[in-house]
Every structure is written in C-alpha cells, then in structure tokens.
Design a protein around this motif. Structure first.
Motif, PDB file in Angstrom:
ATOM      1  N   CYS A  34      60.046 -26.859   1.579  1.00 25.43           N
ATOM      2  CA  CYS A  34      59.410 -27.280   2.550  1.00 25.43           C
ATOM      3  C   CYS A  34      59.521 -26.325   3.877  1.00 25.43           C
ATOM      4  CB  CYS A  34      59.046 -28.552   2.702  1.00 25.43           C
ATOM      5  SG  CYS A  34      58.800 -29.569   1.206  1.00 25.43           S
ATOM      6  N   HIS A  35      60.998 -26.341   4.382  1.00 21.85           N
ATOM      7  CA  HIS A  35      61.272 -25.944   5.764  1.00 21.85           C
ATOM      8  C   HIS A  35      61.052 -24.243   5.574  1.00 21.85           C
ATOM      9  CE1 HIS A  35      63.698 -24.755   9.196  1.00 21.85           C
ATOM     10  NE2 HIS A  35      64.358 -23.951   8.342  1.00 21.85           N
ATOM     11  N   ASP A  36      61.395 -23.823   4.494  1.00 26.39           N
ATOM     12  CA  ASP A  36      61.304 -22.212   4.382  1.00 26.39           C
ATOM     13  C   ASP A  36      59.597 -21.751   4.545  1.00 26.39           C
ATOM     14  OD1 ASP A  36      63.991 -21.889   4.353  1.00 26.39           O
ATOM     15  OD2 ASP A  36      64.207 -21.658   2.261  1.00 26.39           O
ATOM     16  N   ALA A  37      58.966 -22.724   4.137  1.00 23.17           N
ATOM     17  CA  ALA A  37      57.289 -22.332   4.311  1.00 23.17           C
ATOM     18  C   ALA A  37      56.853 -22.069   5.900  1.00 23.17           C
ATOM     19  CB  ALA A  37      56.494 -23.570   3.818  1.00 23.17           C
ATOM     20  N   GLY A  38      58.083 -22.525   6.618  1.00 32.12           N
ATOM     21  CA  GLY A  38      57.504 -22.128   8.157  1.00 32.12           C
ATOM     22  C   GLY A  38      56.474 -23.016   8.726  1.00 32.12           C
ATOM     23  N   VAL A  39      55.994 -24.098   8.355  1.00 27.04           N
ATOM     24  CA  VAL A  39      54.868 -25.018   8.665  1.00 27.04           C
ATOM     25  C   VAL A  39      55.507 -26.141   9.231  1.00 27.04           C
ATOM     26  CG1 VAL A  39      52.628 -26.216   8.236  1.00 27.04           C
ATOM     27  CG2 VAL A  39      53.328 -23.968   7.241  1.00 27.04           C
ATOM     28  N   PRO A  40      55.402 -26.691  10.358  1.00 29.87           N
ATOM     29  CA  PRO A  40      56.064 -27.854  11.049  1.00 29.87           C
ATOM     30  C   PRO A  40      55.725 -29.243  10.361  1.00 29.87           C
ATOM     31  CG  PRO A  40      54.702 -27.035  12.586  1.00 29.87           C
ATOM     32  CD  PRO A  40      54.658 -25.718  11.537  1.00 29.87           C
ATOM     33  N   ARG A  41      54.469 -29.112   9.952  1.00 29.40           N
ATOM     34  CA  ARG A  41      54.110 -30.452   9.255  1.00 29.40           C
ATOM     35  C   ARG A  41      52.793 -30.472   8.457  1.00 29.40           C
ATOM     36  NH1 ARG A  41      53.014 -30.724  14.647  1.00 29.40           N
ATOM     37  NH2 ARG A  41      54.624 -31.924  15.058  1.00 29.40           N
ATOM     38  N   PHE A  42      52.949 -31.005   7.261  1.00 28.81           N
ATOM     39  CA  PHE A  42      51.829 -30.702   6.401  1.00 28.81           C
ATOM     40  C   PHE A  42      51.877 -31.751   5.317  1.00 28.81           C
ATOM     41  CE2 PHE A  42      55.247 -27.991   5.189  1.00 28.81           C
ATOM     42  CZ  PHE A  42      55.646 -28.638   3.609  1.00 28.81           C
ATOM     43  N   LEU A  43      50.982 -31.739   4.483  1.00 27.07           N
ATOM     44  CA  LEU A  43      50.753 -32.854   3.418  1.00 27.07           C
ATOM     45  C   LEU A  43      50.493 -32.120   2.083  1.00 27.07           C
ATOM     46  CD1 LEU A  43      50.214 -35.681   2.047  1.00 27.07           C
ATOM     47  CD2 LEU A  43      47.797 -34.881   2.298  1.00 27.07           C
ATOM     48  N   LEU A  44      51.300 -32.239   1.094  1.00 27.67           N
ATOM     49  CA  LEU A  44      51.393 -31.587  -0.201  1.00 27.67           C
ATOM     50  C   LEU A  44      50.628 -32.738  -1.244  1.00 27.67           C
ATOM     51  CD1 LEU A  44      54.942 -30.200  -0.968  1.00 27.67           C
ATOM     52  CD2 LEU A  44      53.032 -28.942  -0.246  1.00 27.67           C
TER      53      LEU A  44
END
Length: 293
Positions: free
Chosen positions: A207-217
C-alpha cells in the motif's frame, strides 16, 4: 464485571426489590474479585468458589424468565439489565478459563461480543443495522489469518460472516508509519510510540509503495485486484501493546487480505489517538475504562 453487577442490582432495586436481595446474595461470591478479576481463575480451584458459576447462571436465567413482566415496566431498562446479566455470566467463565491460557479465553470473549451484537439487533427489530468498531484482529475473518489457521481462534468478523453472509461488511484499517498510543506491556502505562516503517514483505508496504497517502480498497468490486492480493503476506497488528524492537515477531502474522476483509482503508501516516474527554482511568479500573465494553 463490577459495573455490570452494579447495573443489574440497580435495575432490580427499582422493579423487584425482593429479586434484588436474591441477586445480591448470588453475586456476593464474586465480590472479592471485582477489582482484580484476573485472579478469579486461581480462586475457583478451591471448593469455596466453585459455586459462583451456577449462581450467576441461575441469576441470568431468572432475570430472562421475567422478561415480559419487567419489559412492561421498563423495556429499555430491562434490555440493559439483561445484557449486563449475560456479561456477568460470560465474565465469570472468561476469568475462569483465562487462568489456563490458550484459545478458549479469546474465543469466549469474541463470542460474547457477537452475542451482544445479536441481542441488540433483535431488540431493534428486523430492519436494524449496526456498526462494530474494533481492532483488525477482531473484525477481520480469523479463518484467513494465522490466528484461525494456527491458533484455532475465532473472532466477531468470522461469526458475523457465518451468521449474516453478504449482509456483513468487514472493513480493516492499515498504516505505514507514524505514531501510536500503546504500552510496552499489558500492565504498563500508555506511551506515544513511533511506528516503524512497514516490513518489505507486508501488505502495508504494498500500500505504501502505491504512493497514494490515503485510499479505500473495495475488494468486492475489483476482482482483478482481489486475485492479485489473495496470496498470504505479512500483515501488521498493533494493539494495546507495541514493541518496536521485536516488531516482526510480536506484531506481524500471515493473512490473506481479500479473504480477511471486504474492504481496507489506508492511511500512509497516522498519529496516536487521544482521549475525547478529560477522563483518566483510576487505579484498579479495567483496561477498557471509561467504556466498560
């Protein structure tokens, strides 16, 4: 346990003083352990305290047998008193088995959580809904984690899926780094601790490597994403205790994220929680103060 005993007695004092006197006598066997219930398991090894189980179960049974009469007097009060009576019976058993360790004490606690949820939903009618806010280890389906596969532990998330099927949505939370309010040991004071960066082989690092600070899967809507994440990876669990120096051993376990949760909320960096009010636990208060759950 202490708060629930007081609640049951207060209710019976109002609606049935004679029954209150009987309840006081029955709950009297638990009185020495209300401040330190964890020592109760050792005490029941003696014959003097073995009768407590029968006493609290009988009290719960008699209270429930009077549901129609009591509910007519005070429906909301009866619901509260009945659940407190159930809690006392569950607490007596919980502290008894906790002394021996193993999965039984954990399973008893989460089963009690689920039973409480069912009682509340039933009381509110067939269209009722509820949100249960708890730690990932309680919410995520235990059957797809080490706790279920290796330690034979169940949890409220698993029980909700088994009972409610697709009507239940299990939502987990995760973070890469930041701070957390936790203790170094179960009986230690709370500290604000720095959370170590997530392990390279973990879901958190993905999740961190996605580079998006906050999201919902939303793994129920994205089958391709779900399939890619199915293979078990490390997942971090930080609870009331956090030990950064032994984090891999103490706080990571194998899990299959898409099977454990229906959705996963990500915050790349988080900050420690702080109390909403000025309340602070007093010496001898349970670790769940001030909520009593």
């Amino acid at each position: 346990m202490r708060g629930s005993i007081a609640a049951v007695l207060e209710y019976l004092d109002r609606v049935d003083p004679e029954a209150a006197a009987v309840a006081r006598e029955r709950y009297g066997c638990l009185a020495p352990w209300q401040k330190e219930p964890a020592t109760y398991g050792r005490a029941v090894l003696t014959a003097r305290y073995r009768k407590c189980e029968q006493e609290v179960i009988q009290q719960r049974r008699e209270l429930l047998e009077m549901r129609l009469a009591y509910a007519q007097l005070d429906g909301e009060g009866f619901l509260d008193a009945a659940q407190n009576a159930r809690l006392i019976a569950a607490a007596e058993r919980y502290y008894r088995v906790m002394y021996y360790g193993g999965a039984e004490s954990w399973n008893l606690r989460d089963t009690h959580m689920f039973d409480t949820l069912e009682h509340l939903l039933n009381a509110r009618g067939p269209r009722s809904k509820a949100i249960v806010w708890a730690h990932n280890s309680h919410i995520g389906d235990a059957r797809y984690t080490e706790m279920g596969v290796v330690r034979e532990e169940l949890n409220i998330g698993q029980l909700c899926r088994e009972r409610f099927g697709e009507q239940a949505a299990l939502i987990g939370f995760g973070t890469h780094a930041g701070t957390v309010a936790a203790a170094s040991d179960c009986d230690s004071d709370v500290e604000v601790k720095r959370v170590r960066a997530s392990h390279p082989d973990s879901y958190e690092r993905l999740c961190h490597d996605a580079g998006v600070p906050r999201f919902l899967l939303d793994m129920g809507r994205h089958q391709a994403l779900r399939n890619r994440l199915l293979e078990p990876r490390l997942e971090r669990f930080i609870g009331v205790v956090y030990r950064p120096d032994t984090e891999l051993m103490s706080h990571y376990a194998d899990a299959s994220l898409p099977q454990q949760f229906d959705a996963f909320v990500w915050f790349d960096e988080t900050t420690a929680v702080t109390p909403l009010g000025a309340e602070r636990a007093k010496p001898g208060e349970p670790v769940t103060y001030p909520f009593g759950l």
